[in-house]
Design a protein around this motif. Sequence first.
Motif, mmCIF file in Angstrom:
data_model
loop_
_atom_site.group_PDB
_atom_site.id
_atom_site.type_symbol
_atom_site.label_atom_id
_atom_site.label_comp_id
_atom_site.label_asym_id
_atom_site.label_seq_id
_atom_site.Cartn_x
_atom_site.Cartn_y
_atom_site.Cartn_z
ATOM 1 N N PRO A 93 0.752 -1.273 0.092
ATOM 2 C CA PRO A 93 0.204 -0.105 -0.119
ATOM 3 C C PRO A 93 0.835 1.358 -0.051
ATOM 4 O O PRO A 93 0.233 2.322 -0.258
ATOM 5 N N PHE A 94 1.960 1.207 0.360
ATOM 6 C CA PHE A 94 2.914 2.477 0.529
ATOM 7 C C PHE A 94 4.477 1.973 0.609
ATOM 8 O O PHE A 94 4.830 1.041 1.344
ATOM 9 N N GLN A 95 5.199 2.972 0.069
ATOM 10 C CA GLN A 95 6.572 3.066 0.227
ATOM 11 C C GLN A 95 6.877 4.517 0.606
ATOM 12 O O GLN A 95 6.342 5.381 -0.016
ATOM 13 N N PRO A 96 7.868 4.861 1.290
ATOM 14 C CA PRO A 96 8.114 6.280 1.638
ATOM 15 C C PRO A 96 8.485 7.073 0.329
ATOM 16 O O PRO A 96 9.112 6.536 -0.742
ATOM 17 N N PRO A 97 8.149 8.393 0.383
ATOM 18 C CA PRO A 97 8.280 9.058 -0.745
ATOM 19 C C PRO A 97 9.643 9.154 -1.368
ATOM 20 O O PRO A 97 9.991 9.396 -2.494
ATOM 21 N N GLU A 98 10.422 9.209 -0.372
ATOM 22 C CA GLU A 98 11.928 9.259 -0.681
ATOM 23 C C GLU A 98 12.367 8.276 -1.608
ATOM 24 O O GLU A 98 13.483 8.663 -2.224
ATOM 25 N N ARG A 99 12.050 7.401 -1.714
ATOM 26 C CA ARG A 99 12.306 6.138 -2.488
ATOM 27 C C ARG A 99 11.876 6.291 -3.926
ATOM 28 O O ARG A 99 12.494 5.604 -4.815
ATOM 29 N N PHE A 100 11.266 7.310 -4.203
ATOM 30 C CA PHE A 100 10.938 7.635 -5.646
ATOM 31 C C PHE A 100 11.527 8.969 -6.092
ATOM 32 O O PHE A 100 10.847 9.679 -7.259
ATOM 33 N N ALA A 101 12.316 9.499 -5.386
ATOM 34 C CA ALA A 101 13.066 10.667 -5.800
ATOM 35 C C ALA A 101 14.140 10.481 -6.587
ATOM 36 O O ALA A 101 14.346 11.605 -7.429
ATOM 37 N N ASP A 102 14.661 9.267 -6.911
ATOM 38 C CA ASP A 102 15.475 9.226 -8.158
ATOM 39 C C ASP A 102 15.483 7.937 -8.723
ATOM 40 O O ASP A 102 14.871 6.759 -8.499
ATOM 41 N N ALA A 103 16.350 7.849 -9.515
ATOM 42 C CA ALA A 103 16.252 6.554 -10.547
ATOM 43 C C ALA A 103 16.860 5.298 -9.565
ATOM 44 O O ALA A 103 16.091 4.318 -9.765
ATOM 45 N N ASP A 104 17.701 5.405 -8.670
ATOM 46 C CA ASP A 104 18.242 4.385 -7.848
ATOM 47 C C ASP A 104 17.189 3.963 -7.027
ATOM 48 O O ASP A 104 16.914 2.828 -6.700
ATOM 49 N N GLY A 105 16.447 4.864 -6.497
ATOM 50 C CA GLY A 105 15.320 4.480 -5.487
ATOM 51 C C GLY A 105 14.287 3.851 -6.302
ATOM 52 O O GLY A 105 13.776 2.647 -5.565
ATOM 53 N N VAL A 106 13.899 4.085 -7.444
ATOM 54 C CA VAL A 106 12.962 3.575 -8.012
ATOM 55 C C VAL A 106 13.253 2.191 -8.416
ATOM 56 O O VAL A 106 12.744 1.071 -8.243
ATOM 57 N N ALA A 107 14.521 1.962 -8.837
ATOM 58 C CA ALA A 107 14.879 0.776 -9.118
ATOM 59 C C ALA A 107 15.040 -0.346 -8.113
ATOM 60 O O ALA A 107 14.588 -1.484 -8.229
ATOM 61 N N VAL A 109 12.838 -0.423 -5.431
ATOM 62 C CA VAL A 109 11.570 -0.721 -5.088
ATOM 63 C C VAL A 109 10.930 -1.950 -6.285
ATOM 64 O O VAL A 109 10.426 -2.768 -5.780
ATOM 65 N N ALA A 110 11.165 -1.516 -7.463
ATOM 66 C CA ALA A 110 10.943 -2.163 -8.490
ATOM 67 C C ALA A 110 11.585 -3.935 -8.124
ATOM 68 O O ALA A 110 10.673 -4.985 -8.365
ATOM 69 N N ARG A 111 12.970 -4.024 -7.716
ATOM 70 C CA ARG A 111 13.490 -5.227 -7.590
ATOM 71 C C ARG A 111 12.865 -5.842 -6.288
ATOM 72 O O ARG A 111 12.729 -7.046 -6.316
ATOM 73 N N GLU A 112 12.416 -5.016 -5.366
ATOM 74 C CA GLU A 112 11.944 -5.801 -4.176
ATOM 75 C C GLU A 112 10.786 -6.212 -4.587
ATOM 76 O O GLU A 112 10.056 -7.309 -3.996
ATOM 77 N N LEU A 113 9.884 -5.413 -5.155
ATOM 78 C CA LEU A 113 8.397 -5.958 -5.561
ATOM 79 C C LEU A 113 8.605 -7.148 -6.555
ATOM 80 O O LEU A 113 7.664 -8.272 -6.220
ATOM 81 N N ASN A 114 9.559 -7.102 -7.489
ATOM 82 C CA ASN A 114 9.823 -8.482 -8.323
ATOM 83 C C ASN A 114 10.171 -9.688 -7.549
ATOM 84 O O ASN A 114 9.618 -10.630 -7.772
ATOM 85 N N GLU A 115 11.166 -9.400 -6.527
ATOM 86 C CA GLU A 115 11.434 -10.787 -5.385
ATOM 87 C C GLU A 115 10.310 -11.039 -4.709
ATOM 88 O O GLU A 115 10.088 -12.139 -4.585
ATOM 89 N N VAL A 148 8.096 5.099 -14.324
ATOM 90 C CA VAL A 148 9.365 4.584 -14.432
ATOM 91 C C VAL A 148 9.620 3.080 -13.633
ATOM 92 O O VAL A 148 9.731 2.354 -14.233
ATOM 93 N N LEU A 149 8.660 3.274 -12.609
ATOM 94 C CA LEU A 149 8.537 1.767 -11.735
ATOM 95 C C LEU A 149 8.006 0.860 -12.472
ATOM 96 O O LEU A 149 8.401 -0.331 -12.684
ATOM 97 N N ALA A 150 6.918 1.196 -13.243
ATOM 98 C CA ALA A 150 6.107 0.195 -13.807
ATOM 99 C C ALA A 150 6.908 -0.349 -15.183
ATOM 100 O O ALA A 150 6.816 -1.643 -15.482
ATOM 101 N N GLY A 151 7.686 0.375 -15.602
ATOM 102 C CA GLY A 151 8.594 -0.136 -16.824
ATOM 103 C C GLY A 151 9.611 -1.225 -16.290
ATOM 104 O O GLY A 151 10.270 -1.691 -17.073
ATOM 105 N N GLN A 152 9.942 -1.249 -14.864
ATOM 106 C CA GLN A 152 11.024 -2.158 -14.360
ATOM 107 C C GLN A 152 10.543 -3.262 -13.773
ATOM 108 O O GLN A 152 11.188 -4.002 -12.982
ATOM 109 N N LEU A 153 9.047 -3.424 -13.747
ATOM 110 C CA LEU A 153 8.313 -4.611 -13.111
ATOM 111 C C LEU A 153 8.280 -5.748 -13.847
ATOM 112 O O LEU A 153 7.900 -5.686 -15.197
#
Length: 249
Positions: A93-107, A109-115, A148-153
């Motif tokens: 339902p939520f991840q902290p906003p700072e995780r979406f502040a740059d490309a590394d953070g989004v990547a 989150v995507a990796r953790e969702l995939n796992e 950007v997240l969607a493209g890495q899921l």
Amino acid sequence: MPVPPLAVQLYTVREQLAADRKGTLKALASYGYQAVECFDALTDPEALRADLDAAGLAVSSTHGPALGDGTGNGADELFRAARTLGTDTVVVPFQPPERFADADGVAAVARELNEAAAKAVDHGLKVGYHNHAFELEQQVGGRPALEVLAGQLDEAVFLEVDTYWAAVGGQDVPALLGRLGDRVTHLHVKDGPINHDDPMTAVGDGRMPVLEVLAAAPAARWHIVELDHCATDMLTAVEDSFRWLKENR
């Protein structure tokens, strides 16, 4: 195409549930809802399932910490609770906003969702992600962070788009849904003045182009009513939302 079934996110009626869970669930069923989305799967899921059964309500999905400690560890309890509740779908339902502040953070989150999604398969479950406004407000490489997240899921990970918060985040929501495509399998349907602070309204009473939004996500399997807060009686708003959607979808 068939119209997706309607559910209601139980967070909407969290205060009523705390006062009288059995009565509140029976009220939701009496309005016409046949399913709910849970938000607190880890607190005695057996008792919640019993109360849902008594009210005649199925479970579309549940929110919960499917990422565990950030590596997927610790999610097993949630997955077991989801199975107890009778759903095959878990939503982060939520991840902290700072995780979406740059490309590394989004990547990350995507990796953790995939796992998490790969691990959930062993439990017969699917995993998705639910947005707020900040994932659309924050840009990564000139694009909304959610896109950007969607493209890495991986294909196994779906999106539950909160249509209201996407609008608050500055998006043309039908256009956004068109870009996200079949990745979107669950929609949070809500209405109101479309800003961060003012109370929401029953669906159909606010400024959201609800029908246009719903039509833009033909792959959606569930339409889920959720009102974070409301100036009117919440149960009345939930009932009015069901009636409006039933008449107009």
